[in-house]
Design an enzyme around this catalytic site. Structure first.
Site, PDB file in Angstrom:
ATOM      1  N   ARG A   1       3.730  35.287 -37.441  1.00  0.00           N
ATOM      2  CA  ARG A   1       3.204  36.408 -38.234  1.00  0.00           C
ATOM      3  C   ARG A   1       3.384  36.215 -39.752  1.00  0.00           C
ATOM      4  O   ARG A   1       3.637  37.158 -40.491  1.00  0.00           O
ATOM      5  CB  ARG A   1       3.874  37.729 -37.814  1.00  0.00           C
ATOM      6  CG  ARG A   1       3.603  38.160 -36.426  1.00  0.00           C
ATOM      7  CD  ARG A   1       2.129  38.462 -36.156  1.00  0.00           C
ATOM      8  NE  ARG A   1       1.937  38.628 -34.741  1.00  0.00           N
ATOM      9  CZ  ARG A   1       1.761  37.621 -33.876  1.00  0.00           C
ATOM     10  NH1 ARG A   1       1.706  36.372 -34.315  1.00  0.00           N
ATOM     11  NH2 ARG A   1       1.620  37.848 -32.606  1.00  0.00           N
TER      12      ARG A   1
ATOM     13  N   SER B   1       1.245  46.478 -33.077  1.00  0.00           N
ATOM     14  CA  SER B   1       2.720  46.426 -33.065  1.00  0.00           C
ATOM     15  C   SER B   1       3.222  46.806 -34.452  1.00  0.00           C
ATOM     16  O   SER B   1       2.859  46.151 -35.433  1.00  0.00           O
ATOM     17  CB  SER B   1       3.194  45.012 -32.743  1.00  0.00           C
ATOM     18  OG  SER B   1       2.645  44.589 -31.530  1.00  0.00           O
TER      19      SER B   1
ATOM     20  N   GLU C   1       5.608  44.768 -39.219  1.00  0.00           N
ATOM     21  CA  GLU C   1       4.602  43.699 -39.191  1.00  0.00           C
ATOM     22  C   GLU C   1       3.471  44.027 -40.169  1.00  0.00           C
ATOM     23  O   GLU C   1       2.916  43.155 -40.830  1.00  0.00           O
ATOM     24  CB  GLU C   1       4.058  43.581 -37.758  1.00  0.00           C
ATOM     25  CG  GLU C   1       3.066  42.472 -37.573  1.00  0.00           C
ATOM     26  CD  GLU C   1       2.559  42.361 -36.148  1.00  0.00           C
ATOM     27  OE1 GLU C   1       3.371  42.239 -35.209  1.00  0.00           O
ATOM     28  OE2 GLU C   1       1.330  42.396 -35.973  1.00  0.00           O
TER      29      GLU C   1
HETATM   30  C1  LIG Z   1      -4.834  48.368 -31.748  1.00  0.00           C
HETATM   31  C2  LIG Z   1      -4.353  47.183 -32.566  1.00  0.00           C
HETATM   32  C3  LIG Z   1      -3.980  46.002 -31.927  1.00  0.00           C
HETATM   33  C4  LIG Z   1      -3.546  44.890 -32.670  1.00  0.00           C
HETATM   34  N1  LIG Z   1      -3.180  43.741 -32.007  1.00  0.00           N
HETATM   35  C5  LIG Z   1      -2.760  42.663 -32.704  1.00  0.00           C
HETATM   36  C6  LIG Z   1      -2.354  41.467 -32.017  1.00  0.00           C
HETATM   37  O1  LIG Z   1      -2.406  41.371 -30.798  1.00  0.00           O
HETATM   38  N2  LIG Z   1      -1.927  40.424 -32.763  1.00  0.00           N
HETATM   39  C7  LIG Z   1      -1.871  40.464 -34.128  1.00  0.00           C
HETATM   40  O2  LIG Z   1      -1.468  39.462 -34.748  1.00  0.00           O
HETATM   41  N3  LIG Z   1      -2.245  41.588 -34.801  1.00  0.00           N
HETATM   42  C8  LIG Z   1      -2.683  42.681 -34.132  1.00  0.00           C
HETATM   43  N4  LIG Z   1      -3.043  43.831 -34.803  1.00  0.00           N
HETATM   44  C9  LIG Z   1      -2.924  43.880 -36.271  1.00  0.00           C
HETATM   45  C10 LIG Z   1      -4.256  43.603 -37.041  1.00  0.00           C
HETATM   46  O3  LIG Z   1      -5.375  43.878 -36.247  1.00  0.00           O
HETATM   47  C11 LIG Z   1      -4.358  42.169 -37.544  1.00  0.00           C
HETATM   48  O4  LIG Z   1      -3.287  41.866 -38.403  1.00  0.00           O
HETATM   49  C12 LIG Z   1      -5.676  41.911 -38.299  1.00  0.00           C
HETATM   50  O5  LIG Z   1      -5.821  40.538 -38.590  1.00  0.00           O
HETATM   51  C13 LIG Z   1      -5.790  42.725 -39.601  1.00  0.00           C
HETATM   52  O6  LIG Z   1      -7.124  42.564 -40.065  1.00  0.00           O
HETATM   53  P1  LIG Z   1      -7.789  43.604 -41.049  1.00  0.00           P
HETATM   54  O7  LIG Z   1      -9.092  43.022 -41.478  1.00  0.00           O
HETATM   55  O8  LIG Z   1      -7.851  44.937 -40.417  1.00  0.00           O
HETATM   56  O9  LIG Z   1      -6.763  43.591 -42.261  1.00  0.00           O
HETATM   57  P2  LIG Z   1      -6.328  44.803 -43.194  1.00  0.00           P
HETATM   58  O10 LIG Z   1      -5.482  45.741 -42.413  1.00  0.00           O
HETATM   59  O11 LIG Z   1      -7.500  45.382 -43.887  1.00  0.00           O
HETATM   60  O12 LIG Z   1      -5.411  44.038 -44.232  1.00  0.00           O
HETATM   61  C14 LIG Z   1      -4.188  43.459 -43.816  1.00  0.00           C
HETATM   62  C15 LIG Z   1      -3.593  42.675 -45.002  1.00  0.00           C
HETATM   63  O13 LIG Z   1      -4.428  41.572 -45.331  1.00  0.00           O
HETATM   64  C16 LIG Z   1      -4.925  41.683 -46.679  1.00  0.00           C
HETATM   65  N5  LIG Z   1      -6.307  41.185 -46.635  1.00  0.00           N
HETATM   66  C17 LIG Z   1      -7.300  41.574 -45.785  1.00  0.00           C
HETATM   67  N6  LIG Z   1      -8.395  40.808 -45.983  1.00  0.00           N
HETATM   68  C18 LIG Z   1      -8.093  39.927 -46.968  1.00  0.00           C
HETATM   69  C19 LIG Z   1      -8.808  38.869 -47.633  1.00  0.00           C
HETATM   70  N7  LIG Z   1     -10.058  38.557 -47.311  1.00  0.00           N
HETATM   71  N8  LIG Z   1      -8.169  38.170 -48.613  1.00  0.00           N
HETATM   72  C20 LIG Z   1      -6.884  38.471 -48.954  1.00  0.00           C
HETATM   73  N9  LIG Z   1      -6.156  39.454 -48.372  1.00  0.00           N
HETATM   74  C21 LIG Z   1      -6.760  40.171 -47.392  1.00  0.00           C
HETATM   75  C22 LIG Z   1      -4.779  43.148 -47.021  1.00  0.00           C
HETATM   76  O14 LIG Z   1      -4.662  43.335 -48.430  1.00  0.00           O
HETATM   77  C23 LIG Z   1      -3.503  43.502 -46.276  1.00  0.00           C
HETATM   78  O15 LIG Z   1      -2.385  43.063 -46.995  1.00  0.00           O
HETATM   79  C24 LIG Z   1      -3.483  44.961 -34.087  1.00  0.00           C
HETATM   80  C25 LIG Z   1      -3.852  46.167 -34.723  1.00  0.00           C
HETATM   81  C26 LIG Z   1      -4.282  47.260 -33.975  1.00  0.00           C
HETATM   82  C27 LIG Z   1      -4.685  48.526 -34.671  1.00  0.00           C
END
Ligand SMILES: Cc1cc2nc3c(=O)[nH]c(=O)nc-3n(C[C@H](O)[C@H](O)[C@H](O)COP(=O)(O)OP(=O)(O)OC[C@H]3O[C@@H](n4cnc5c(N)ncnc54)[C@H](O)[C@@H]3O)c2cc1C
Length: 337
Positions: A159, A237, A327
């Protein structure tokens, strides 16, 4: 103006002073430069599934909305696919399985964008994106140039990555995956999947079957987004599985290469007395399906979420002497001791 509560999966957070939606690399770079020149903090937003934003947040936000991908067919070894940062991750996984591109099928159902996957090296069911990412293209806010960062330099870990450690240095523009071709998924590495397929660790099923199995398991745990199910109004998580020298007796734990143990945070939370559905109010509770997810039951504030998370963290520390770390990224708010 749209609030962060409407743009994040845990549905809390204030209203940005300025919200820009960028659909091309050029638009992303232009907005990042504009904010940097004005010396204003900029929150980069993908799908908002790993963010807890304070209700009084009123900063500038850039939503990454660039989509599409290209497979370079001149590359001989498997598929070499470059995906725009704002492309929906789960849609990409579905297309990979359809196209016979292997290596991401166990990551089906993870919400959010492709550009966010390298940041915390997303992983589930025995797979992590670090296994298939070849390179990341990112705008470097310090040098004002585009960098190509090869996987070996991404410093991927559990992570984490170089991007997570340096949160304001790069904005990810696209991610290139190198994916083997075929129908069979890689050998099953996760016990729950082996049980689901009535099989054994190391056996193989097709990528299509594996993806379907993962989606069903995730739905059962509230780990698949569903607008009608508050158990999924979360960041997934909330805490990482902690790494310790000595795991508590009976705790599900996995020994790592450095000899330390990664312990199940869900188990620690349950054993510290916080069962499924536990809450300090009816606005924010642990998921009724999984103790590792802190959920918004409909009317939670960011304070409700953080108070519950802090309470659970304290309880685990008191019972086991182990400090859980979040996380997700907390913006304008923090856990209390
Ligand atoms: C129901 C649920 C289940 C999940 N299951 C998992 C799992 O099994 N495994 C896991 O690892 N995670 C899981 N996650 C967490 C999450 O989905 C992941 O971390 C995902 O990759 C976040 O993507 P996002 O586009 O929504 O990022 P955001 O939430 O929009 O951003 C997350 C971080 O990344 C930064 N960011 C986003 N895009 C960029 C970019 N292009 N350049 C620079 N910085 C950027 C943001 O500023 C922030 O700091 C889960 C979440 C939920 C709600």
């Amino acid at each position: 103006m749209t609030s962060l509560a409407e743009l994040t999966t845990i549905r809390v957070g204030g209203t940005p002073s300025l919200l820009t939606i960028a659909s091309t690399e050029a638009e992303i770079i232009a907005e990042v430069n504009a904010a940097d020149e004005a010396n204003e903090e900029l929150l980069i937003l993908g799908g908002g599934s790993n963010l807890v934003v304070a209700d009084d947040f009123n900063g500038r936000v850039l939503k990454i909305a660039s989509t599409g991908y290209e497979n370079d067919s001149t590359v001989c070894a498997g598929a070499w696919v470059t995906v725009q940062a704002g492309h929906n991750w789960d849609d990409f996984v579905a297309d990979c399985v359809k196209n016979g591109w292997l290596g991401v099928e166990a990551l089906a159902g993870i919400p959010g964008t492709v550009g966010a996957t390298p940041i915390q090296n997303v992983g589930a069911y025995g797979q992590q994106v670090s296994e298939t990412i070849a390179q990341v293209k990112a705008w470097n806010r310090e040098s004002k140039k585009i960098d190509t960062i090869f996987a070996a330099n991404c410093e991927f870990g559990y992570r984490t990555s170089v991007f997570k450690r340096n949160p304001n240095r790069w904005v990810i523009l696209s991610v290139t995956f190198q994916l083997p071709l075929g129908d069979l998924a890689s050998p099953i590495k996760y016990n729950e999947l082996a049980v689901y397929f009535d099989s054994e660790l190391g056996n193989r099923v097709t990528a299509k079957e594996l993806r379907a199995g993962v989606l069903e398991l995730r739905a059962g745990k509230g780990m698949l987004l569903n607008p009608d199910d508050c158990d999924t109004w979360s960041v997934g998580s909330f805490f990482m599985n902690p790494r310790v020298e000595q795991a508590p007796a009976d705790a599900p734990a996995w020994q790592e290469a450095d000899g330390r143990y990664k312990v199940s945070a869900a188990w620690l939370i349950e054993q510290a007395g916080f069962g499924k559905g536990f809450g300090l109010s009816d606005r924010a509770t642990l998921s009724t399906k999984h103790t590792l997810a802190i959920t918004n039951r409909g009317k939670a504030t960011s304070d409700d979420i953080l108070q519950l998370a802090s309470h659970v963290k304290r309880g685990v520390l008191e019972k086991f002497g182990i400090e859980l770390q979040p996380e997700a990224r907390l913006v304008g708010c923090s856990l209390t001791n």
